[in-house]
Design a protein around this motif. Structure first.
Motif, PDB file in Angstrom:
ATOM      1  N   THR A 129       7.346   3.574   8.573  1.00 16.81           N
ATOM      2  CA  THR A 129       6.515   2.401   8.243  1.00 16.81           C
ATOM      3  C   THR A 129       5.658   2.627   7.008  1.00 16.81           C
ATOM      4  OG1 THR A 129       4.812   3.128   9.823  1.00 16.81           O
ATOM      5  CG2 THR A 129       6.480   1.611  10.632  1.00 16.81           C
ATOM      6  N   LEU A 130       5.346   3.898   6.711  1.00 15.94           N
ATOM      7  CA  LEU A 130       4.654   4.197   5.456  1.00 15.94           C
ATOM      8  C   LEU A 130       5.563   3.877   4.272  1.00 15.94           C
ATOM      9  CD1 LEU A 130       2.197   5.423   3.962  1.00 15.94           C
ATOM     10  CD2 LEU A 130       3.321   7.656   4.171  1.00 15.94           C
ATOM     11  N   GLY A 131       6.845   4.205   4.416  1.00 14.81           N
ATOM     12  CA  GLY A 131       7.811   3.894   3.363  1.00 14.81           C
ATOM     13  C   GLY A 131       7.981   2.403   3.152  1.00 14.81           C
ATOM     14  N   THR A 132       8.145   1.651   4.243  1.00 14.27           N
ATOM     15  CA  THR A 132       8.309   0.198   4.105  1.00 14.27           C
ATOM     16  C   THR A 132       7.014  -0.459   3.632  1.00 14.27           C
ATOM     17  OG1 THR A 132       7.876  -0.016   6.492  1.00 14.27           O
ATOM     18  CG2 THR A 132      10.179  -0.017   5.782  1.00 14.27           C
ATOM     19  N   MET A 133       5.872   0.110   4.015  1.00 16.62           N
ATOM     20  CA  MET A 133       4.588  -0.416   3.540  1.00 16.62           C
ATOM     21  C   MET A 133       4.515  -0.341   2.014  1.00 16.62           C
ATOM     22  SD  MET A 133       0.704   1.066   4.202  1.00 16.62           S
ATOM     23  CE  MET A 133       0.958   2.443   3.066  1.00 16.62           C
ATOM     24  N   THR A 134       4.860   0.813   1.476  1.00 16.19           N
ATOM     25  CA  THR A 134       4.811   1.008   0.019  1.00 16.19           C
ATOM     26  C   THR A 134       5.848   0.149  -0.686  1.00 16.19           C
ATOM     27  OG1 THR A 134       4.135   3.300   0.441  1.00 16.19           O
ATOM     28  CG2 THR A 134       4.833   2.750  -1.798  1.00 16.19           C
ATOM     29  N   LEU A 135       7.061   0.109  -0.134  1.00 17.05           N
ATOM     30  CA  LEU A 135       8.146  -0.685  -0.720  1.00 17.05           C
ATOM     31  C   LEU A 135       7.791  -2.172  -0.756  1.00 17.05           C
ATOM     32  CD1 LEU A 135      11.122  -0.852  -1.709  1.00 17.05           C
ATOM     33  CD2 LEU A 135      11.782  -1.098   0.678  1.00 17.05           C
ATOM     34  N   LEU A 136       7.298  -2.687   0.348  1.00 16.53           N
ATOM     35  CA  LEU A 136       6.976  -4.114   0.435  1.00 16.53           C
ATOM     36  C   LEU A 136       5.783  -4.483  -0.432  1.00 16.53           C
ATOM     37  CD1 LEU A 136       7.462  -4.661   4.265  1.00 16.53           C
ATOM     38  CD2 LEU A 136       8.929  -5.533   2.438  1.00 16.53           C
ATOM     39  N   ARG A 137       4.813  -3.578  -0.528  1.00 14.29           N
ATOM     40  CA  ARG A 137       3.657  -3.849  -1.383  1.00 14.29           C
ATOM     41  C   ARG A 137       4.097  -3.968  -2.842  1.00 14.29           C
ATOM     42  NH1 ARG A 137      -0.543  -6.387  -0.366  1.00 14.29           N
ATOM     43  NH2 ARG A 137      -0.760  -5.198   1.560  1.00 14.29           N
ATOM     44  N   GLY A 138       4.980  -3.059  -3.255  1.00 11.25           N
ATOM     45  CA  GLY A 138       5.498  -3.141  -4.613  1.00 11.25           C
ATOM     46  C   GLY A 138       6.336  -4.393  -4.835  1.00 11.25           C
ATOM     47  N   PHE A 139       7.151  -4.741  -3.835  1.00 11.45           N
ATOM     48  CA  PHE A 139       7.996  -5.919  -3.965  1.00 11.45           C
ATOM     49  C   PHE A 139       7.162  -7.193  -4.016  1.00 11.45           C
ATOM     50  CE2 PHE A 139      10.813  -9.265  -2.307  1.00 11.45           C
ATOM     51  CZ  PHE A 139      11.885  -9.120  -3.199  1.00 11.45           C
ATOM     52  N   THR A 140       6.053  -7.216  -3.280  1.00  6.54           N
ATOM     53  CA  THR A 140       5.163  -8.380  -3.317  1.00  6.54           C
ATOM     54  C   THR A 140       4.569  -8.573  -4.703  1.00  6.54           C
ATOM     55  OG1 THR A 140       4.585  -8.047  -0.988  1.00  6.54           O
ATOM     56  CG2 THR A 140       3.114  -9.438  -2.277  1.00  6.54           C
ATOM     57  N   LEU A 141       4.165  -7.477  -5.325  1.00 13.80           N
ATOM     58  CA  LEU A 141       3.598  -7.558  -6.679  1.00 13.80           C
ATOM     59  C   LEU A 141       4.651  -8.032  -7.681  1.00 13.80           C
ATOM     60  CD1 LEU A 141       1.461  -4.282  -6.667  1.00 13.80           C
ATOM     61  CD2 LEU A 141       0.610  -6.634  -6.642  1.00 13.80           C
ATOM     62  N   VAL A 142       5.889  -7.584  -7.484  1.00 16.79           N
ATOM     63  CA  VAL A 142       6.978  -8.035  -8.363  1.00 16.79           C
ATOM     64  C   VAL A 142       7.269  -9.514  -8.134  1.00 16.79           C
ATOM     65  CG1 VAL A 142       9.443  -7.781  -8.884  1.00 16.79           C
ATOM     66  CG2 VAL A 142       8.017  -5.748  -8.549  1.00 16.79           C
ATOM     67  N   TYR A 143       7.341  -9.911  -6.874  1.00 15.36           N
ATOM     68  CA  TYR A 143       7.674 -11.294  -6.519  1.00 15.36           C
ATOM     69  C   TYR A 143       6.620 -12.277  -7.023  1.00 15.36           C
ATOM     70  CZ  TYR A 143       9.012 -15.269  -3.572  1.00 15.36           C
ATOM     71  OH  TYR A 143       9.394 -16.512  -3.123  1.00 15.36           O
ATOM     72  N   THR A 144       5.356 -11.899  -6.896  1.00 12.28           N
ATOM     73  CA  THR A 144       4.266 -12.789  -7.326  1.00 12.28           C
ATOM     74  C   THR A 144       3.880 -12.581  -8.791  1.00 12.28           C
ATOM     75  OG1 THR A 144       2.577 -11.189  -6.632  1.00 12.28           O
ATOM     76  CG2 THR A 144       3.296 -12.814  -5.000  1.00 12.28           C
ATOM     77  N   GLN A 145       4.464 -11.526  -9.400  1.00 12.82           N
ATOM     78  CA  GLN A 145       4.105 -11.141 -10.770  1.00 12.82           C
ATOM     79  C   GLN A 145       2.604 -10.856 -10.898  1.00 12.82           C
ATOM     80  OE1 GLN A 145       5.624 -14.244 -13.359  1.00 12.82           O
ATOM     81  NE2 GLN A 145       7.732 -13.495 -13.178  1.00 12.82           N
ATOM     82  N   GLY A 146       2.050 -10.385  -9.783  1.00 11.94           N
ATOM     83  CA  GLY A 146       0.642 -10.008  -9.768  1.00 11.94           C
ATOM     84  C   GLY A 146      -0.325 -11.175  -9.808  1.00 11.94           C
TER      85      GLY A 146
END
Length: 323
Positions: A129-146
């Motif tokens: 879950t630490l791995g998916t937490m980091t992956l999803l957080r990064g993907f959210t920033l990419v998806y929303t473009q920050g």
């Protein structure tokens, strides 16, 4: 006479030990009612319950995970990505029910992936879950473009915003959602076979497996439920704010863990109740509200919560040793 007095003392002591979270909650309420006269106003009580509802929904899924001896660190990131998905669909003109359904299914799917990594991939829950937490957080920033994604402008924006801002009989909708989630979770743990499997798995996984219970299915159910509830919390947050923030949900996993631990659920699994989690979430909510009413700077709130979590974990270890 002395023997009777000692027995009464022991009786009250056992009652207090069995209901430690409730005692802490009552003490906190009493102290705050003395320190601030606004504490018991209707507006403040509703504010506390509405603010608690987000953490309470996430903590329900976290309770399932901790009861089986696991943990889910990805809930904050699931909240963020599912909220962003809902906001982007609403702003694109998608009807609110469809946007909500897709976001909930996304959260369910992410939880299922976590369950597969843990059950089939044999990864430790913390690592997976630490791995998916980091992956999803990064993907959210990419998806929303920050950048925040607004929910205004779409045909379903009005109905969607009611989830976070609406009232029914003068009570906010998120409070009703919180109550429904708790009732369902309570029923699952107390009256369904899956609930018995969850407790059994947390108490002794090897014995549970040898008794013929498919432990992998239990883990898949637990983490899918956790992902689903994190997505539901993400929808509530997004609807209330009117936008999806790329940094939404940061630290929410810690608040959820704190609520579960304060509610008396053992970090080693097998022991705990959903009613305890309700009380734990209220303690966290009241603590935040108390510090706000007393005008304590926000950065001290994390210090206070950290101290409370440490005390709760130490008490849990002491109780486990005594058992």
């Amino acid at each position: 006479m002395k023997l009777k007095s000692n027995s009464n003392i022991q009786f009250f002591k056992s009652i207090l030990l069995k209901n430690k979270p409730l005692v802490v909650l009552l003490i906190l309420c009493i102290v705050m009612s003395i320190l601030n006269e606004r504490f018991w106003t209707w507006g403040n009580i509703i504010t506390v319950l509405r603010q608690t509802s987000i953490n309470a929904v996430i903590a329900t899924g976290m309770t399932f995970a901790i009861l089986i001896g696991g943990i889910d660190l990805s809930v904050g990131s699931v909240l963020a990505i599912c909220g962003a998905m809902a906001a982007s669909m609403i702003s694109s003109g998608v009807d609110a029910p469809l946007a909500i359904l897709v976001s909930l299914l996304l959260g369910l799917g992410i939880g299922l992936v976590n369950g597969l990594l843990i059950s089939k991939g044999r990864l430790q829950p913390f690592i997976a879950t630490l791995g998916t937490m980091t992956l999803l957080r990064g993907f959210t920033l990419v998806y929303t473009q920050g950048k925040p994604i607004s929910t205004s402008g779409g045909i379903g924006s009005g109905a969607f915003s009611e989830i976070g801002k609406g009232y029914l009989f003068y009570i906010p909708i998120p409070i009703y959602i919180m109550m429904i989630v708790f009732i369902i979770a309570y029923y699952v743990l107390r009256h369904l076979r899956m609930g018995r499997y969850i407790y059994s798995l947390g108490s002794n996984e090897e014995a549970t497996m040898y008794s013929g219970i498919k432990t992998d299915r239990v883990k898949l159910f637990v983490y899918s439920a956790s992902g689903f509830l994190a997505a539901l919390a993400g929808i509530i947050v997004t609807a209330r704010l009117g936008s999806a923030q790329p940094t939404a949900g940061v630290g929410y996993e810690l608040d959820a863990i704190a609520a579960v631990v304060l509610g008396g659920t053992s970090m080693s699994g097998g022991i705990g109740t959903i009613s305890g989690t309700v009380i734990g979430a209220l303690i966290i909510g009241l603590l935040n509200n108390a510090l706000n009413l007393l005008q304590v700077p926000s950065y001290y709130q994390d210090v206070a919560k950290g101290v409370v979590i440490l005390i709760a974990v130490l008490l849990d270890r002491k109780q486990k040793a005594s058992r």
